[in-house]
Design a protein around this motif. Structure first.
Motif, PDB file in Angstrom:
ATOM      1  N   ARG A  57       6.169  10.778  -3.578  1.00  0.00           N
ATOM      2  CA  ARG A  57       5.195  11.561  -4.342  1.00  0.00           C
ATOM      3  C   ARG A  57       5.068  12.988  -3.814  1.00  0.00           C
ATOM      4  NH1 ARG A  57       4.829   9.809  -9.188  1.00  0.00           N
ATOM      5  NH2 ARG A  57       4.684   7.548  -9.223  1.00  0.00           N
ATOM      6  N   ASP A  58       5.341  13.179  -2.512  1.00  0.00           N
ATOM      7  CA  ASP A  58       5.240  14.521  -1.943  1.00  0.00           C
ATOM      8  C   ASP A  58       6.020  14.572  -0.636  1.00  0.00           C
ATOM      9  OD1 ASP A  58       4.458  17.172  -1.645  1.00  0.00           O
ATOM     10  OD2 ASP A  58       2.332  16.759  -1.944  1.00  0.00           O
ATOM     11  N   VAL A  59       6.578  15.745  -0.334  1.00  0.00           N
ATOM     12  CA  VAL A  59       7.252  15.996   0.942  1.00  0.00           C
ATOM     13  C   VAL A  59       6.637  17.253   1.523  1.00  0.00           C
ATOM     14  CG1 VAL A  59       9.437  16.478   2.111  1.00  0.00           C
ATOM     15  CG2 VAL A  59       9.412  14.964   0.106  1.00  0.00           C
ATOM     16  N   ILE A  60       6.090  17.140   2.728  1.00  0.00           N
ATOM     17  CA  ILE A  60       5.405  18.256   3.370  1.00  0.00           C
ATOM     18  C   ILE A  60       6.146  18.598   4.659  1.00  0.00           C
ATOM     19  CG2 ILE A  60       3.217  19.069   4.332  1.00  0.00           C
ATOM     20  CD1 ILE A  60       2.046  16.482   2.747  1.00  0.00           C
ATOM     21  N   VAL A  61       6.785  19.757   4.687  1.00  0.00           N
ATOM     22  CA  VAL A  61       7.486  20.221   5.891  1.00  0.00           C
ATOM     23  C   VAL A  61       6.552  21.174   6.619  1.00  0.00           C
ATOM     24  CG1 VAL A  61       9.511  21.414   6.797  1.00  0.00           C
ATOM     25  CG2 VAL A  61       9.722  19.970   4.768  1.00  0.00           C
ATOM     26  N   GLY A  62       6.245  20.859   7.877  1.00  0.00           N
ATOM     27  CA  GLY A  62       5.274  21.648   8.629  1.00  0.00           C
ATOM     28  C   GLY A  62       3.885  21.065   8.455  1.00  0.00           C
ATOM     29  N   THR A  63       2.889  21.829   8.882  1.00  0.00           N
ATOM     30  CA  THR A  63       1.522  21.311   8.861  1.00  0.00           C
ATOM     31  C   THR A  63       0.706  21.912   7.721  1.00  0.00           C
ATOM     32  OG1 THR A  63       0.809  23.033  10.396  1.00  0.00           O
ATOM     33  CG2 THR A  63       1.442  20.919  11.355  1.00  0.00           C
ATOM     34  N   LEU A  64      -0.305  21.168   7.341  1.00  0.00           N
ATOM     35  CA  LEU A  64      -1.314  21.625   6.390  1.00  0.00           C
ATOM     36  C   LEU A  64      -2.659  21.572   7.097  1.00  0.00           C
ATOM     37  CD1 LEU A  64      -0.342  19.564   3.194  1.00  0.00           C
ATOM     38  CD2 LEU A  64       0.173  21.963   3.636  1.00  0.00           C
ATOM     39  N   SER A  65      -3.650  22.202   6.514  1.00  0.00           N
ATOM     40  CA  SER A  65      -5.001  22.052   7.052  1.00  0.00           C
ATOM     41  C   SER A  65      -5.424  20.597   6.830  1.00  0.00           C
ATOM     42  CB  SER A  65      -5.973  22.991   6.341  1.00  0.00           C
ATOM     43  OG  SER A  65      -6.190  22.553   5.008  1.00  0.00           O
ATOM     44  N   LYS A  85       1.421  18.225  17.726  1.00  0.00           N
ATOM     45  CA  LYS A  85       0.235  18.036  18.566  1.00  0.00           C
ATOM     46  C   LYS A  85      -1.023  18.458  17.808  1.00  0.00           C
ATOM     47  CE  LYS A  85       2.935  18.898  22.722  1.00  0.00           C
ATOM     48  NZ  LYS A  85       3.250  19.863  23.790  1.00  0.00           N
ATOM     49  N   GLU A  86      -0.922  19.561  17.063  1.00  0.00           N
ATOM     50  CA  GLU A  86      -2.067  20.032  16.272  1.00  0.00           C
ATOM     51  C   GLU A  86      -2.435  19.024  15.187  1.00  0.00           C
ATOM     52  OE1 GLU A  86      -1.199  23.911  14.646  1.00  0.00           O
ATOM     53  OE2 GLU A  86      -0.494  24.642  16.591  1.00  0.00           O
ATOM     54  N   GLU A  87      -1.416  18.413  14.594  1.00  0.00           N
ATOM     55  CA  GLU A  87      -1.626  17.503  13.468  1.00  0.00           C
ATOM     56  C   GLU A  87      -2.075  16.106  13.903  1.00  0.00           C
ATOM     57  OE1 GLU A  87       1.073  16.919   9.623  1.00  0.00           O
ATOM     58  OE2 GLU A  87       1.922  15.904  11.370  1.00  0.00           O
ATOM     59  N   ALA A  88      -1.751  15.717  15.132  1.00  0.00           N
ATOM     60  CA  ALA A  88      -1.991  14.352  15.601  1.00  0.00           C
ATOM     61  C   ALA A  88      -3.434  13.869  15.397  1.00  0.00           C
ATOM     62  CB  ALA A  88      -1.562  14.207  17.063  1.00  0.00           C
ATOM     63  N   LYS A 121       0.847  -1.193   0.000  1.00  0.00           N
ATOM     64  CA  LYS A 121       0.000   0.000   0.000  1.00  0.00           C
ATOM     65  C   LYS A 121       0.884   1.247   0.000  1.00  0.00           C
ATOM     66  CE  LYS A 121      -2.627  -1.755   3.749  1.00  0.00           C
ATOM     67  NZ  LYS A 121      -3.422  -1.443   4.937  1.00  0.00           N
ATOM     68  N   PRO A 122       0.355   2.371  -0.472  1.00  0.00           N
ATOM     69  CA  PRO A 122       1.087   3.629  -0.315  1.00  0.00           C
ATOM     70  C   PRO A 122       1.314   3.921   1.180  1.00  0.00           C
ATOM     71  CG  PRO A 122      -0.698   3.891  -1.881  1.00  0.00           C
ATOM     72  CD  PRO A 122      -0.880   2.555  -1.233  1.00  0.00           C
ATOM     73  N   LEU A 123       2.222   4.832   1.465  1.00  0.00           N
ATOM     74  CA  LEU A 123       2.628   5.105   2.846  1.00  0.00           C
ATOM     75  C   LEU A 123       2.665   6.595   3.137  1.00  0.00           C
ATOM     76  CD1 LEU A 123       4.005   4.215   5.596  1.00  0.00           C
ATOM     77  CD2 LEU A 123       6.183   4.377   4.359  1.00  0.00           C
ATOM     78  N   LEU A 124       2.109   6.966   4.281  1.00  0.00           N
ATOM     79  CA  LEU A 124       2.303   8.301   4.839  1.00  0.00           C
ATOM     80  C   LEU A 124       3.328   8.141   5.954  1.00  0.00           C
ATOM     81  CD1 LEU A 124       1.741  11.273   5.607  1.00  0.00           C
ATOM     82  CD2 LEU A 124      -0.274  10.497   6.832  1.00  0.00           C
ATOM     83  N   LEU A 125       4.495   8.725   5.766  1.00  0.00           N
ATOM     84  CA  LEU A 125       5.599   8.650   6.720  1.00  0.00           C
ATOM     85  C   LEU A 125       5.650   9.984   7.455  1.00  0.00           C
ATOM     86  CD1 LEU A 125       7.976   6.731   7.459  1.00  0.00           C
ATOM     87  CD2 LEU A 125       9.309   7.917   5.722  1.00  0.00           C
ATOM     88  N   ASN A 126       5.431   9.953   8.769  1.00  0.00           N
ATOM     89  CA  ASN A 126       5.332  11.176   9.569  1.00  0.00           C
ATOM     90  C   ASN A 126       6.476  11.234  10.582  1.00  0.00           C
ATOM     91  OD1 ASN A 126       3.925  12.025  12.520  1.00  0.00           O
ATOM     92  ND2 ASN A 126       3.688  13.508  10.883  1.00  0.00           N
ATOM     93  N   PHE A 127       7.384  12.202  10.415  1.00  0.00           N
ATOM     94  CA  PHE A 127       8.477  12.411  11.380  1.00  0.00           C
ATOM     95  C   PHE A 127       8.006  13.448  12.401  1.00  0.00           C
ATOM     96  CE2 PHE A 127      10.745  10.961   7.581  1.00  0.00           C
ATOM     97  CZ  PHE A 127      11.610  10.020   8.123  1.00  0.00           C
ATOM     98  N   TRP A 128       8.148  13.117  13.698  1.00  0.00           N
ATOM     99  CA  TRP A 128       7.615  13.984  14.741  1.00  0.00           C
ATOM    100  C   TRP A 128       8.398  13.863  16.036  1.00  0.00           C
ATOM    101  CZ3 TRP A 128       5.468  11.924  19.308  1.00  0.00           C
ATOM    102  CH2 TRP A 128       5.376  10.523  19.325  1.00  0.00           C
ATOM    103  N   ALA A 129       8.101  14.780  16.968  1.00  0.00           N
ATOM    104  CA  ALA A 129       8.638  14.729  18.334  1.00  0.00           C
ATOM    105  C   ALA A 129       7.523  15.166  19.286  1.00  0.00           C
ATOM    106  CB  ALA A 129       9.850  15.648  18.467  1.00  0.00           C
ATOM    107  N   SER A 130       7.563  14.666  20.508  1.00  0.00           N
ATOM    108  CA  SER A 130       6.464  14.911  21.452  1.00  0.00           C
ATOM    109  C   SER A 130       6.369  16.362  21.915  1.00  0.00           C
ATOM    110  CB  SER A 130       6.609  13.995  22.669  1.00  0.00           C
ATOM    111  OG  SER A 130       7.792  14.307  23.385  1.00  0.00           O
ATOM    112  N   TRP A 131       7.483  17.092  21.878  1.00  0.00           N
ATOM    113  CA  TRP A 131       7.486  18.488  22.352  1.00  0.00           C
ATOM    114  C   TRP A 131       7.047  19.472  21.264  1.00  0.00           C
ATOM    115  CZ3 TRP A 131      10.667  20.634  18.881  1.00  0.00           C
ATOM    116  CH2 TRP A 131      11.717  19.863  18.374  1.00  0.00           C
ATOM    117  N   CYS A 132       6.830  18.975  20.062  1.00  0.00           N
ATOM    118  CA  CYS A 132       6.534  19.821  18.904  1.00  0.00           C
ATOM    119  C   CYS A 132       5.049  20.203  18.884  1.00  0.00           C
ATOM    120  CB  CYS A 132       6.935  19.046  17.642  1.00  0.00           C
ATOM    121  SG  CYS A 132       6.119  19.540  16.136  1.00  0.00           S
TER     122      CYS A 132
END
Length: 198
Positions: A176-184, A100-103, A85-96
């Motif tokens: 297919r895409d690289v997203i740095v930061g958050t989107l709506s 938290k908004e994106e979770a 299947k396609p994959l959404l790979l999310n790099f994160w840290a708990s203090w970020c």
């Protein structure tokens, strides 16, 4: 007495600056995912850190860098090459805070598209604390795999510079895409739909 303390503090600051300067190749620049080779190349070519990161970062249309990490569930997960299947790979840290908004959005997307899409949350534990990551996962109700990047190996391969960073990878292992930061939530879902319909 006060003057003496100020001189001691000034001396310590000078020593700290000298140490940071000496270790900038592996210390400061590691936050930007840059190693010794890129740093020396930058010095020779007069390029900024952001230019180097942009040049060296995996781009849409390129193969997703391969890595293998252990997750909180004790299993080992691999990225790189063909997938079911396609994959959404999310790099994160708990203090970020943006993480938290994106979770909640990630949880919703994983529930909605779980049959067609894998979601791997990669906690860059090198910049985090394991107990904080576990608490984050519990608080936000992550049911998808949470991989632990304890040595920053995966994050470096993707030239990570900020949390969160989302990488969309198709079934052929191509970015297919690289997203740095958050989107709506709507923008992120639109990118997911585009990935699934590719």
């Amino acid at each position: 007495m006060m003057k003496r303390n100020l001189w001691i503090l000034a001396g310590l600051l000078i020593l700290l600056c000298a140490a940071l300067y000496q270790n900038n190749k592996t210390g400061i620049l590691s936050v930007f995912g840059l190693g010794d080779e890129t740093n020396s190349a930058a010095a020779g070519q007069g390029k900024s850190v952001s230019q180097l990161v942009a040049e060296n970062a995996p781009k849409p249309g390129s193969k997703a860098p391969a890595f293998s990490l252990t997750a909180l569930d004790g299993k080992t997960y691999q990225v790189g090459g063909k997938r079911d299947k396609p994959l959404l790979l999310n790099f994160w840290a708990s203090w970020c805070d943006p993480c938290k908004e994106e979770a909640p959005d990630l949880v919703k997307l994983a529930e909605q598209y779980g049959e067609q899409l894998d979601v791997y949350a990669v906690n860059v534990t090198f910049y985090d604390k394991l107990e904080n990551a576990k608490e984050f996962v519990k608080n936000y109700g992550y049911t998808f795999p949470v991989l632990l990047d304890e040595k920053e190996e995966a994050y470096r391969k993707y030239n990570g510079i900020a949390f969160p960073t989302n990488v969309l990878i198709d079934e052929n292992g191509m970015i297919r895409d690289v997203i740095v930061g958050t989107l709506s939530p709507e923008e992120l879902e639109a990118k997911i739909k585009k990935l699934l319909n590719a």
